[in-house]
Write a protein that holds these residues in place. Structure first.
Motif, PDB file in Angstrom:
ATOM      1  N   ARG A   1      30.972 -44.009  62.680  1.00 59.71           N
ATOM      2  CA  ARG A   1      31.862 -43.071  63.383  1.00 59.71           C
ATOM      3  C   ARG A   1      33.314 -43.471  63.210  1.00 59.71           C
ATOM      4  O   ARG A   1      34.194 -42.630  62.988  1.00 59.71           O
ATOM      5  N   ASP A   2      33.585 -44.778  63.292  1.00 62.44           N
ATOM      6  CA  ASP A   2      34.960 -45.249  63.172  1.00 62.44           C
ATOM      7  C   ASP A   2      35.534 -44.986  61.782  1.00 62.44           C
ATOM      8  O   ASP A   2      36.739 -44.811  61.621  1.00 62.44           O
TER       9      ASP A   2
ATOM     10  N   SER B   1      30.044 -38.885  59.049  1.00 64.00           N
ATOM     11  CA  SER B   1      28.868 -38.595  59.856  1.00 64.00           C
ATOM     12  C   SER B   1      27.678 -39.417  59.383  1.00 64.00           C
ATOM     13  O   SER B   1      26.732 -39.647  60.123  1.00 64.00           O
TER      14      SER B   1
END
Length: 461
Positions: free
Chosen positions: A113-114, A118
């Motif tokens: 996520r960072d 996705s």
């Protein structure tokens, strides 16, 4: 060196081969490139079935291929049989585990996520044709420990074997073909060392691995660096064998003899420098020397032979020069040290004491059944002597003191530290060295990933 089978037990040339010309080399490079395009897409299941078939065939051929190895480079026949069996074991090990070793990896979800993705997947993809420049001392094992992981990863192999083991080299090509691998998956190039540079510069060759001498490693590394190609090098070794007062001395002596003369002493990972604590030095030296004297030197085809001839006449001359230099500089010969009369390139098991830093044998690798003894006052001096070498392949330590064992494991400059046992290679254990012993690793998961394109696949839904 001509490409020829020369029996080191007699010095007789049994068969010579013509080196491949430019047209044949070009044909094989084209074949390797074309084969890779399709072989790279095969499944692990398909590759595993082929490699298991090769292992089965090798087991069936054990006696015949062992005799080929012994004839070409002189190792005792019983050791040649063991080498062939070990190769089959390694093939099955990679056939069973390659899929899991090279499985896709997914980073931690929070890190994905960072990154703004996705989904992120790390994949291990094959590089292409890999050139393997291999030595004569373990003519089957050295090749298989490259070929098994390389083929399971989806690469194809080009073998330039040592010029004195051509029949072993041709056997390997035939073995993989009989197992069902497409012709271009594994090819033997009967070429001299002078042809390696041009092949390595060819854009179709994507990487190289070399096991051999330091000069050979420098040459391959230099060209590969210029061409920006991945290499793995396993070069020489002058492995220390340290014995501390708490050691099981009887076992340490018994293993020491085997560790020095395995493969007629012609092994990079053979123990060569025996560094013994002063409290047990005299007892070790006496028993070790007696053990070396008791070894049976003779025809490597005979079952009772412990030590056969050196593989080449030049190799024996090089070893003699190291011993003679040490003796002139003051080393004491406890046993051996003189070339026997008669045919073949034999050299007796030899033990030298009184070694100092100015002797060539202290700095250079003794590739034959010659052991050097050193006396150490304590652990610190043992480590200093052990590390006082340009090499750093493996090491052996004998102690029943856990604190000592941890200190040696921390301070010895080597790719392996074997405690209360002899250095050995195993498919599950990473193998390789530091300093002038080379870089990169063979075997285990580390070895199979050396010739992979580690690809990050980053995706946004």
């Amino acid at each position: 060196m001509p490409i020829a089978t020369v029996n080191p037990a007699t010095g007789e040339t049994l068969k010579t081969y013509e080196a491949m010309g430019e047209e044949e080399i070009e044909r094989r490079l084209q074949l390797a490139e074309a084969t890779f395009r399709t072989y790279r897409t095969t499944s692990f299941e398909e590759r595993s079935a082929l490699l298991r078939r090769a292992a089965d065939l090798l087991d069936e051929d054990n006696e015949s291929v062992a005799r080929v190895m012994t004839t070409e480079m002189g190792k005792p026949l019983k050791q040649a049989r063991a080498e062939a069996a070990k190769c089959a074991k390694a093939m099955r090990w990679y056939a069973d585990r390659a899929a899991s070793l090279l499985a896709d990896e997914e980073p931690d979800a929070a890190d994905v996520r960072d990154s703004g993705a996705s989904r992120v997947v790390v994949r291990y993809r094959p590089l292409g044709p890999v050139l393997a420049v291999m030595p004569w001392n373990f003519p089957l094992w050295q090749v298989v420990r490259f070929a098994a992981p390389a083929l399971m990863a989806g690469n194809v192999g080009l073998l330039k074997h040592a010029s004195n083991v051509p029949e072993t080299a041709l056997y390997l090509e035939d073995l993989f073909h009989r197992a069902g691998f497409t012709e271009g998956c594994f090819q033997t190039l009967l070429i001299g060392s002078g042809a390696v540079d041009e092949i390595l510069r060819d854009d179709r060759v994507k990487a190289a691995t070399l096991t051999g001498s330091e000069p050979a490693g420098r040459a391959v590394a230099s060209t590969a660096g210029e061409m920006i190609k991945k290499t793995v090098l396993e070069l020489g070794g002058s492995d220390p064998y340290v014995v501390m007062p708490s050691a099981d001395l009887d076992r340490a002596v018994r293993v020491a003899v085997t560790a020095r003369v395995q493969n007629n002493g012609q092994s990079c990972i053979a123990a060569k420098r025996f560094i013994v604590h002063t409290d047990v030095y005299d007892a070790f030296a006496e028993r070790f020397t007696e053990g070396m004297k008791a070894l049976r030197v003779g025809d490597p085809m005979e079952e009772e032979t412990d030590v056969g001839p050196l593989a080449t006449e030049q190799g024996r001359s090089d070893l003699e020069e190291l011993v003679d230099d040490a003796v002139r500089a003051g080393a004491e010969v406890l046993c051996g040290g003189e070339r026997p009369e008669g045919p073949g390139w034999y050299y007796p098991p030899t033990v030298l004491s009184g070694i100092d830093r100015e002797m060539r044998i202290h700095r250079e690798e003794a590739f034959g059944p010659v052991a050097t003894l050193y006396r150490a006052a304590d652990l610190a001096e043992a480590v200093l002597i052990a590390n006082d070498t340009p090499f750093g392949l493996s090491s052996n330590v004998w102690t029943r003191d856990e604190a000592e064992a941890e200190e040696f494991a921390r301070d010895l400059e080597a790719g392996g530290v074997f405690i209360n046992g002899m250095t050995a290679s195993h498919p599950a254990l990473p193998f390789g060295g530091v300093k002038r012993s080379g870089y990169g690793r063979e075997l285990s998961g580390h070895g199979i990933r050396e010739f992979c394109n580690i690809t990050t696949v980053w995706q946004v839904a």
